[in-house]
Scaffold this active site. Structure first.
Site, PDB file in Angstrom:
ATOM      1  N   LYS A 299      -2.288 -15.806 -29.597  1.00  0.00           N
ATOM      2  CA  LYS A 299      -1.419 -16.496 -30.561  1.00  0.00           C
ATOM      3  C   LYS A 299      -1.723 -16.067 -31.976  1.00  0.00           C
ATOM      4  O   LYS A 299      -2.873 -15.792 -32.308  1.00  0.00           O
ATOM      5  CB  LYS A 299      -1.632 -18.011 -30.471  1.00  0.00           C
ATOM      6  CG  LYS A 299      -1.089 -18.635 -29.229  1.00  0.00           C
ATOM      7  CD  LYS A 299      -1.310 -20.120 -29.300  1.00  0.00           C
ATOM      8  CE  LYS A 299      -0.377 -20.853 -28.362  1.00  0.00           C
ATOM      9  NZ  LYS A 299      -0.474 -22.302 -28.597  1.00  0.00           N
TER      10      LYS A 299
ATOM     11  N   GLY B 190       7.577 -20.389 -33.686  1.00  0.00           N
ATOM     12  CA  GLY B 190       8.805 -19.826 -33.134  1.00  0.00           C
ATOM     13  C   GLY B 190       8.581 -18.702 -32.144  1.00  0.00           C
ATOM     14  O   GLY B 190       9.467 -17.904 -31.902  1.00  0.00           O
TER      15      GLY B 190
ATOM     16  N   LYS C 227      -6.633 -20.806 -23.657  1.00  0.00           N
ATOM     17  CA  LYS C 227      -6.402 -20.877 -22.223  1.00  0.00           C
ATOM     18  C   LYS C 227      -4.926 -21.148 -21.969  1.00  0.00           C
ATOM     19  O   LYS C 227      -4.312 -21.944 -22.668  1.00  0.00           O
ATOM     20  CB  LYS C 227      -7.250 -21.992 -21.610  1.00  0.00           C
ATOM     21  CG  LYS C 227      -7.177 -22.031 -20.098  1.00  0.00           C
ATOM     22  CD  LYS C 227      -8.247 -22.941 -19.525  1.00  0.00           C
ATOM     23  CE  LYS C 227      -8.160 -22.971 -18.001  1.00  0.00           C
ATOM     24  NZ  LYS C 227      -8.250 -21.628 -17.389  1.00  0.00           N
TER      25      LYS C 227
ATOM     26  N   HIS D  69       5.836 -28.168 -21.956  1.00  0.00           N
ATOM     27  CA  HIS D  69       5.771 -28.330 -23.399  1.00  0.00           C
ATOM     28  C   HIS D  69       6.498 -29.629 -23.747  1.00  0.00           C
ATOM     29  O   HIS D  69       7.709 -29.720 -23.592  1.00  0.00           O
ATOM     30  CB  HIS D  69       6.442 -27.114 -24.055  1.00  0.00           C
ATOM     31  CG  HIS D  69       6.493 -27.188 -25.537  1.00  0.00           C
ATOM     32  ND1 HIS D  69       6.092 -26.155 -26.346  1.00  0.00           N
ATOM     33  CD2 HIS D  69       6.884 -28.176 -26.365  1.00  0.00           C
ATOM     34  CE1 HIS D  69       6.244 -26.520 -27.606  1.00  0.00           C
ATOM     35  NE2 HIS D  69       6.739 -27.735 -27.645  1.00  0.00           N
TER      36      HIS D  69
ATOM     37  N   LYS E  96      12.422 -21.890 -27.501  1.00  0.00           N
ATOM     38  CA  LYS E  96      13.036 -22.978 -26.760  1.00  0.00           C
ATOM     39  C   LYS E  96      14.531 -22.722 -26.605  1.00  0.00           C
ATOM     40  O   LYS E  96      15.171 -22.233 -27.528  1.00  0.00           O
ATOM     41  CB  LYS E  96      12.824 -24.294 -27.509  1.00  0.00           C
ATOM     42  CG  LYS E  96      11.359 -24.692 -27.627  1.00  0.00           C
ATOM     43  CD  LYS E  96      11.178 -25.806 -28.634  1.00  0.00           C
ATOM     44  CE  LYS E  96       9.700 -26.027 -28.897  1.00  0.00           C
ATOM     45  NZ  LYS E  96       9.479 -26.862 -30.081  1.00  0.00           N
TER      46      LYS E  96
ATOM     47  N   GLU F 253      -0.103 -28.044 -31.489  1.00  0.00           N
ATOM     48  CA  GLU F 253       0.008 -27.848 -32.931  1.00  0.00           C
ATOM     49  C   GLU F 253       0.918 -28.922 -33.499  1.00  0.00           C
ATOM     50  O   GLU F 253       1.603 -29.635 -32.761  1.00  0.00           O
ATOM     51  CB  GLU F 253       0.578 -26.464 -33.256  1.00  0.00           C
ATOM     52  CG  GLU F 253       1.970 -26.239 -32.705  1.00  0.00           C
ATOM     53  CD  GLU F 253       2.525 -24.864 -33.086  1.00  0.00           C
ATOM     54  OE1 GLU F 253       2.787 -24.651 -34.276  1.00  0.00           O
ATOM     55  OE2 GLU F 253       2.685 -24.022 -32.192  1.00  0.00           O
TER      56      GLU F 253
ATOM     57  N   ASN G 214       4.101 -29.418 -36.130  1.00  0.00           N
ATOM     58  CA  ASN G 214       5.113 -28.801 -36.978  1.00  0.00           C
ATOM     59  C   ASN G 214       5.412 -29.763 -38.110  1.00  0.00           C
ATOM     60  O   ASN G 214       5.892 -30.868 -37.880  1.00  0.00           O
ATOM     61  CB  ASN G 214       6.375 -28.490 -36.183  1.00  0.00           C
ATOM     62  CG  ASN G 214       6.128 -27.378 -35.188  1.00  0.00           C
ATOM     63  OD1 ASN G 214       5.512 -26.374 -35.519  1.00  0.00           O
ATOM     64  ND2 ASN G 214       6.579 -27.567 -33.965  1.00  0.00           N
TER      65      ASN G 214
ATOM     66  N   ARG H 104       7.581 -30.380 -40.313  1.00  0.00           N
ATOM     67  CA  ARG H 104       8.969 -30.241 -40.781  1.00  0.00           C
ATOM     68  C   ARG H 104       9.900 -30.880 -39.766  1.00  0.00           C
ATOM     69  O   ARG H 104       9.474 -31.315 -38.703  1.00  0.00           O
ATOM     70  CB  ARG H 104       9.319 -28.767 -40.884  1.00  0.00           C
ATOM     71  CG  ARG H 104       9.033 -28.054 -39.558  1.00  0.00           C
ATOM     72  CD  ARG H 104       9.649 -26.694 -39.461  1.00  0.00           C
ATOM     73  NE  ARG H 104       9.048 -25.909 -38.401  1.00  0.00           N
ATOM     74  CZ  ARG H 104       9.438 -25.894 -37.144  1.00  0.00           C
ATOM     75  NH1 ARG H 104      10.412 -26.681 -36.754  1.00  0.00           N
ATOM     76  NH2 ARG H 104       8.854 -25.125 -36.239  1.00  0.00           N
TER      77      ARG H 104
ATOM     78  N   ARG I  10      20.680 -24.697 -27.010  1.00  0.00           N
ATOM     79  CA  ARG I  10      20.782 -23.837 -28.185  1.00  0.00           C
ATOM     80  C   ARG I  10      21.748 -22.700 -27.868  1.00  0.00           C
ATOM     81  O   ARG I  10      21.534 -21.957 -26.907  1.00  0.00           O
ATOM     82  CB  ARG I  10      19.431 -23.252 -28.543  1.00  0.00           C
ATOM     83  CG  ARG I  10      18.411 -24.297 -28.946  1.00  0.00           C
ATOM     84  CD  ARG I  10      17.202 -23.623 -29.553  1.00  0.00           C
ATOM     85  NE  ARG I  10      16.150 -24.596 -29.812  1.00  0.00           N
ATOM     86  CZ  ARG I  10      15.079 -24.334 -30.528  1.00  0.00           C
ATOM     87  NH1 ARG I  10      14.907 -23.124 -31.049  1.00  0.00           N
ATOM     88  NH2 ARG I  10      14.168 -25.268 -30.728  1.00  0.00           N
TER      89      ARG I  10
END
Lengths: 509, 164
Positions: free
Chosen positions: A165, A171, A208, A215, A244, A295, A297, A299, A345
Site C-alpha cells: 500500500k 482510491g 496482511k 470492506h 469500489k 484507515e 477518510n 472527507r 457507480r
C-alpha cells in the site's frame, strides 16, 4: 468557545471540486439558501457544476496539477468572489492538511475537519499508531519508509497473501495484492511508481491481506460541541482493482451486535484525533467476524448517498452546519437503518474490454426516475467526457424497504438508464444483479476479480431484439441515404416518410 | 430498396418496397417506427414496444435496445455489389496494431522489438483517467515495431505497437 464559533457565518461557499460531487454540494447549498461559487479548468468550461453555480472562476489548464490542485488559485478565487467558506468535495485537495491550513490562514471556513486531524489520519501509518493507542484493532503490517530488502524480509514474518500500500494512498492507487514471495519485488516497483505519479510520494508499506475479507465502513459525524456519532455502516466489498463499484447500506453481513461493537470502535477511532465534521472509518471484517481498522477518510465519501437514504440525514447540509459551529442535527448513533439502499457507480469504462476507460461526447442520455431512485451526476447530453479526470460519470442510488426491493428497483433503474457516445459499465451492474452470490449477499473484496465474469450472468438478447435492432438500423440508414442522394426533398419528406410508412401499416390492419 | 444488415454477425435481408412495406428475410413485418429525437426511436413490432437508440459512427451503426448494445452495418444493393466484386470480406494481413483506446500517457512498455508475445500478454501500460491500464496482445506473435516510448503522451487511436 461557542461565542467565537458563531462567527462562522458561511454566507457564500466555494466548491473546490468538479463533476457530480460539485453538483451535489451545490444542491445542499441551494437547499440552505447559500450562494455558491464554482471553479473550473479549461476542460470544464461546459461542465454542469459551472452551469449550476451562481458564480464561476476559471483556475487553469485541464491537468489537475494546474487547476483543481492549485491551492493558491482556489484561495484567490474565494477572495475574488467573497466566498467565506470552501467545500473540498472528495479527491483533489479534500485530504490535504496544507489546504485546510491555507483556508484557515486566509480567514476562510474549511468545511471539513481540522488540519491536525487530516494530517494524523492522512498518513496511513500515523493513523494506525494513533488509533491503536485508543484500543482500536488494526491489521498486522509494517511501518512505511522501509527499503525494498527490508520489506521483503518483513513479508516473510507477516506471510502471504499480503498487500502493498502507498503511505499517501487512496482510491486504490499504489495498492497491490501479492500472493507469492517471488512477485513481491515487481509489485513494490509498480506500487511505488503509481504512488509517485498519483501523490508525488512513493512511500509504501505492507499489510496482511485478509482472505475472504469484507470492506465495511462507518459514517462518522462530529460537531464542535463534543458530540461524535456514527450513522451506521456501508458495505463496499464489490470492488475491482480496489476501486469500489457498488456500495450498500446496511451491510448484509452485520448483525445488531457486530454493528454496535464496530460502531463503538469507529467512534473511538474518530475521537482519537478529536475529529470534527463528516468522516469515514474504513474497516476490514474477516469471515470469522473479526474486524480491523483500515484507515479514516477525512472527507465526504463518494458513497455517502446510501447512508443518506437509510438515515434521512443530508450529510452535506450537516457538514455546513457543523462548520458554522452549530450543533449537528442527529445526536445519537443510528443503530437501526430505515430500509436498504444500494449505489452503483456508473463509470466510463468498457466492462467487455478489461474495464478500459472510454472518452467521448455523451450523445444520448436518458436518466432513470421514479420511486426510490436517485441519480447524482455531473453530465448531460452533449457533454464531453475528457481523459483528465476520474472515469466516474454518475452514481445511481436506489432505496427499498428491503434489500430485495432495493435490488429490483436498481435493476429497473439500470435498464432505464441510457447513455450513448462512450462505453460504460451499466452492463456490468446488470450482470452483477443477476449473480446469485450478490443476490445472496455472499461476497468479499475479491469477488469481482476472482469469481465474477461478464459471461456467466449475461442475459442474451432475444431474437426479436436482434431483429428489431436490424430493422431500426436499416430504417435509419434508408432515411439517411434518401436524404443524402436527395431522392426526397428534405424539407417535405424528412420525418413525414416515417409517418407514411406508419400510416401504410395502419391502413393494412 | 434492398439492404443487407448485419447485427452482431447476424445477417438480415431487409427490403423497403416503394409502397412502404417492410420485408425481413422474405417475411412481411408490421411495424410502427416513430422518431422521438435525434437518435431516439420508438418501435412497435406487432404489439411489442421497444425503445431504440440508433447512432451512426464511422461507417458502423450502434443500436441500443433492451439494455443490449449492438453494433452492425447496413449495406444497400450497390455497396453489396462492390463488396462481392472485391471478393467480399476483408483479408488478414497478418499484422495487428495495438492502438491507444483513449488519450493518455505511456507509463511502460514491458516488451521490446523482436520479442515473442503470448495472447493476453501485457504490451503497453497506458495511464488515463488516473488509472494505469494494461493493454494486452489479442493474439500470440512477434513485436514488429514499438512506435512510442515511456513518458510519451499519446492521442486516441495512436498506433503504439505492431505485432506480426
Amino acid at each position: 468557545m461557542t461565542g467565537e464559533l458563531s462567527l462562522n457565518k458561511v454566507k457564500k461557499v466555494l466548491i473546490a471540486n468538479r463533476g457530480e460531487i460539485a453538483v451535489r454540494v451545490i444542491r445542499a447549498c441551494r437547499d440552505l439558501g447559500i450562494p455558491v461559487v464554482a471553479v473550473y479548468s479549461d476542460a470544464d468550461r461546459a461542465a454542469l457544476h459551472v452551469r449550476y453555480a451562481d458564480e464561476a472562476v476559471h483556475i487553469g489548464a485541464p491537468a489537475p496539477r494546474e487547476s483543481y490542485l492549485r491551492i493558491d488559485k482556489i484561495i484567490d478565487a474565494a477572495r475574488k468572489t467573497g466566498a467565506d467558506a470552501i467545500h473540498p468535495g472528495y479527491g483533489f485537495l479534500a485530504e490535504k492538511a496544507e489546504f485546510a491550513a491555507a483556508c484557515a490562514d486566509a480567514g476562510i471556513t474549511f468545511i471539513g475537519p481540522s488540519p491536525y486531524a487530516i494530517e494524523k489520519m492522512g498518513d496511513k501509518q500515523t493513523a494506525r499508531e494513533t488509533v491503536k493507542k485508543a484500543g482500536v484493532p488494526v491489521v498486522p503490517g509494517t511501518e512505511p519508509g522501509l527499503r525494498d530488502e527490508e520489506l521483503i524480509a518483513e513479508a516473510r514474518q507477516i506471510g502471504f497473501p499480503l498487500m502493498v500500500k502507498a503511505s499517501a494512498g487512496g482510491g486504490g492507487k499504489g495498492m497491490r495484492v501479492v500472493h507469492r514471495a517471488e512477485d513481491l519485488p515487481e509489485s513494490l516497483a509498480t506500487a511505488r511508481r503509481e504512488a509517485e505519479s498519483a501523490f508525488g510520494d512513493g512511500t509504501v508499506y505492507i499489510e496482511k491481506f485478509l482472505v475472504g475479507g469484507r470492506h465495511i465502513e462507518f459514517q462518522i459525524l462530529a460537531d464542535l460541541h463534543g458530540s461524535t456519532i456514527h450513522l451506521g455502516e456501508r458495505e463496499c466489498s464489490i470492488q475491482r482493482r480496489h476501486q469500489k463499484l457498488v456500495e450498500e447500506a446496511p451491510s448484509p453481513f452485520l448483525d445488531d451486535d457486530l454493528r454496535r461493537r464496530m460502531g463503538e470502535m469507529a467512534v473511538r477511532a474518530a475521537q482519537a484525533v478529536n475529529y470534527v465534521n463528516a468522516g469515514t472509518i474504513e474497516c476490514m471484517v474477516d469471515k470469522d467476524r473479526n474486524f480491523y481498522f483500515l484507515e479514516m477518510n477525512t472527507r465526504l465519501q463518494v458513497e455517502h448517498p446510501v447512508t443518506e437514504l437509510v438515515t434521512g440525514v443530508d450529510l452535506v447540509k450537516e457538514q455546513i452546519r457543523i462548520a458554522r459551529g452549530r450543533r449537528m442535527g442527529p445526536l445519537e448513533s443510528v443503530m437501526e437503518p430505515n430500509g436498504w439502499a444500494i449505489e452503483c457507480r456508473i463509470n466510463a469504462e468498457d466492462p467487455y474490454n478489461n474495464f478500459i476507460p472510454s472518452v467521448g461526447r455523451i450523445s444520448t442520455l436518458i436518466t432513470p426516475t421514479g420511486p426510490g431512485v436517485r441519480v447524482d451526476s455531473g453530465m448531460y447530453s452533449g457533454f464531453e467526457i475528457t481523459p483528465y479526470y476520474d472515469s466516474m460519470i454518475a452514481k445511481l442510488i436506489c432505496w427499498g424497504d428491503t434489500r430485495s426491493e432495493a435490488m429490483l428497483r436498481m435493476r429497473r433503474a439500470l435498464a432505464e438508464f441510457t447513455i450513448m457516445g462512450l462505453k460504460h459499465n451499466i452492463p456490468f451492474h446488470l450482470n452483477l444483479l443477476n449473480s446469485f452470490s450478490f443476490i445472496a449477499g455472499q461476497f468479499d473484496t475479491k469477488f469481482v476479480e476472482e469469481r465474477f465474469s461478464m459471461n456467466t450472468y449475461q442475459e442474451p438478447p432475444t431474437d426479436e431484439e436482434i431483429e428489431a435492432a436490424a430493422i431500426a438500423a436499416t430504417l435509419v440508414a434508408d432515411r439517411n441515404r434518401r436524404l443524402a442522394s436527395q431522392v426526397v426533398n428534405a424539407n417535405t419528406r424528412d420525418t413525414s416518410n416515417w409517418k407514411w410508412l406508419t400510416r401504410y401499416e395502419r391502413m393494412r390492419r | 430498396m434492398k439492404y443487407i444488415t448485419t447485427i452482431n454477425d447476424r445477417k438480415f435481408e431487409i427490403e423497403i418496397t416503394n409502397d412502404g412495406r417492410l420485408i425481413v428475410n422474405g417475411q412481411p413485418r408490421e411495424i410502427d417506427f416513430l422518431p422521438l429525437g435525434e437518435t431516439l426511436y420508438s418501435l412497435i413490432m406487432q404489439t411489442n414496444s421497444h425503445e431504440v437508440v440508433v447512432e451512426q459512427r464511422e461507417g458502423e451503426v450502434e443500436v441500443l435496445i433492451g439494455g443490449h448494445l449492438f453494433s452492425g452495418r447496413v449495406m444497400d444493393e450497390r455497396a453489396q455489389l462492390m463488396a462481392s466484386r472485391r471478393g467480399g470480406g476483408f483479408t488478414e494481413t497478418g499484422e495487428i496494431t495495438i492502438r491507444a483506446p483513449m488519450p493518455g500517457l505511456v507509463v511502460a512498455i514491458p516488451v521490446t522489438e523482436g520479442q515473442e508475445v503470448a495472447a493476453g500478454q501485457t504490451v503497453v501500460i497506458l495511464e488515463s483517467m488516473k488509472m494505469q491500464n494494461e493493454l494486452k496482445s489479442p493474439r500470440a506473435g512477434i513485436v514488429q515495431r514499438v512506435s512510442v516510448e515511456p513518458g510519451q503522451s499519446v492521442e486516441q487511436k495512436k498506433i503504439l505497437i505492431t505485432i506480426t
